[in-house]
Each structure stands twice: as structure tokens, then as C-alpha cells.
Enzyme design. Structure first.
Site, short mmCIF file in Angstrom:
data_model
loop_
_atom_site.label_atom_id
_atom_site.label_comp_id
_atom_site.label_asym_id
_atom_site.label_seq_id
_atom_site.Cartn_x
_atom_site.Cartn_y
_atom_site.Cartn_z
N GLU A 86 0.60 -1.48 -0.25
CA GLU A 86 0.09 -0.04 0.19
C GLU A 86 1.46 1.45 0.32
O GLU A 86 0.82 2.34 -0.50
CB GLU A 86 -0.72 -0.04 1.53
CG GLU A 86 -1.69 -1.06 1.08
CD GLU A 86 -1.82 -2.94 1.45
OE1 GLU A 86 -2.11 -3.25 1.17
OE2 GLU A 86 -0.15 -3.02 2.08
N HIS A 113 9.85 15.12 10.67
CA HIS A 113 11.46 15.08 9.57
C HIS A 113 11.59 14.88 8.25
O HIS A 113 12.28 16.16 7.01
CB HIS A 113 12.55 14.09 10.08
CG HIS A 113 12.96 13.94 11.51
ND1 HIS A 113 14.35 13.12 11.62
CD2 HIS A 113 12.02 15.35 12.41
CE1 HIS A 113 14.35 13.63 12.47
NE2 HIS A 113 13.66 14.58 13.17
#
Length: 167
Positions: A86, A113
Site C-alpha cells: 500500500e 522530519h
């Protein structure tokens, strides 16, 4: 690292799954709507053990990018047995940064991040409670806007759009 997360408006959430994540998907749709999120379910609508998840995940990922390009804050969730396929499918959509999250830290770091806009979670890898906590961590963690992270994401985007590798 205390942040006021309630001050930030909740994003629209696009969700898709395969047959292995249907129970988790139904739980998350109800849970997130109960938390005030605008959730768009990209399917599937019924259980089929032979379903092909790429179309569901690609449609959810495309909707995230379309919303973001239109100025609507949006994030995506793609679910499967492991979340790997996925995630791969979602990452084929230009503008998507999909991250596989398997604990709270990987979910938070994907946002903080990497400014990931789609999270992949394996429905067969976690209890409903664990998976819900991972999703909530992803949805509520802001991007740091730290220069080094902005620079790195920019290099990825340059490669994605031009094929040029920036040193």
C-alpha cells in the site's frame, strides 16, 4: 517536546485499504470522525479476499495531493496486511511522501522530519488500539520546517519531477 496540537486545524483524512485492513479501516473511519476529522473513505466497500489494493491506495493518495494543491490541509492513510504494498502504491503518485509506520516514533518522525503526507500501517501487525495510536501520532505531529529537512525533501521533489539527482 511539548507542542500545542489543538491549535492546528484538523486535516481532511483520505483512507484506503485492502481486504486485510478492512476491520482497521472501519474502526479508524468511525474513530476519526468521532474526533472531528473529515474522513473520505476510498474503499473498498465490501470484503473481497482477492481485491487489488493499488487502485484504492492510489485514489486516496491522489486525493491528498489534489486537496493540498487546492490549499486544503489533507493527509492520507493506507492499510493492508503489512502496509508495504500500500505504501509502494501510494508513493507512485507524484507529490506523495508515504511512510510505513510501525510504532509511535516512526509515525511521528515521518511527519516531523519527512513531512510525509500519507501513512501506511499493517492491519495484521497491530491491535486496533496500537494502530489507532500510530495513526493519531501521525495525524497530530507537525512538520518541523527545519532547514535540513526542507532541503532534503526538496532534493527528493527535484528528482521526482525532473529526474535530476541534486548533491
Amino acid at each position: 517536546m511539548s507542542r500545542e496540537r489543538n491549535a492546528v486545524p484538523k486535516p481532511r483524512v483520505h483512507i484506503a485499504t485492502d481486504h486485510a485492513g478492512m476491520e482497521l479501516s472501519a474502526h479508524l473511519v468511525a474513530h476519526l470522525r468521532g474526533q472531528g476529522y473529515d474522513v473520505v473513505d476510498h474503499g473498498p466497500r465490501e470484503y473481497d479476499p482477492l481485491d487489488d489494493y493499488p487502485s484504492f491506495c492510489i485514489n486516496a493518495a491522489r486525493a491528498v495531493v489534489a486537496d493540498q494543491e487546492a490549499g486544503t490541509q489533507a493527509l492520507g492513510i493506507v492499510l493492508g496486511g503489512s502496509g508495504n504494498g500500500e505504501q509502494i502504491a501510494a508513493n507512485k503518485v507524484r507529490g506523495v511522501r508515504a511512510a510505513l509506520a510501525w510504532n509511535l516514533d516512526t509515525a511521528r518522525l515521518a511527519r516531523e522530519h519527512n513531512d510525509a503526507n500519507v501513512v501506511a500501517v499493517g492491519g495484521r501487525q497491530h491491535s486496533l488500539e496500537e494502530a489507532t495510536a500510530i495513526i493519531e501520532a501521525f495525524l497530530t505531529e507537525p512538520f518541523s520546517n527545519d532547514e535540513r529537512h526542507v532541503r532534503r525533501i526538496g532534493k527528493i521533489a527535484t528528482y521526482e519531477t525532473t529526474g535530476e539527482i541534486v548533491e
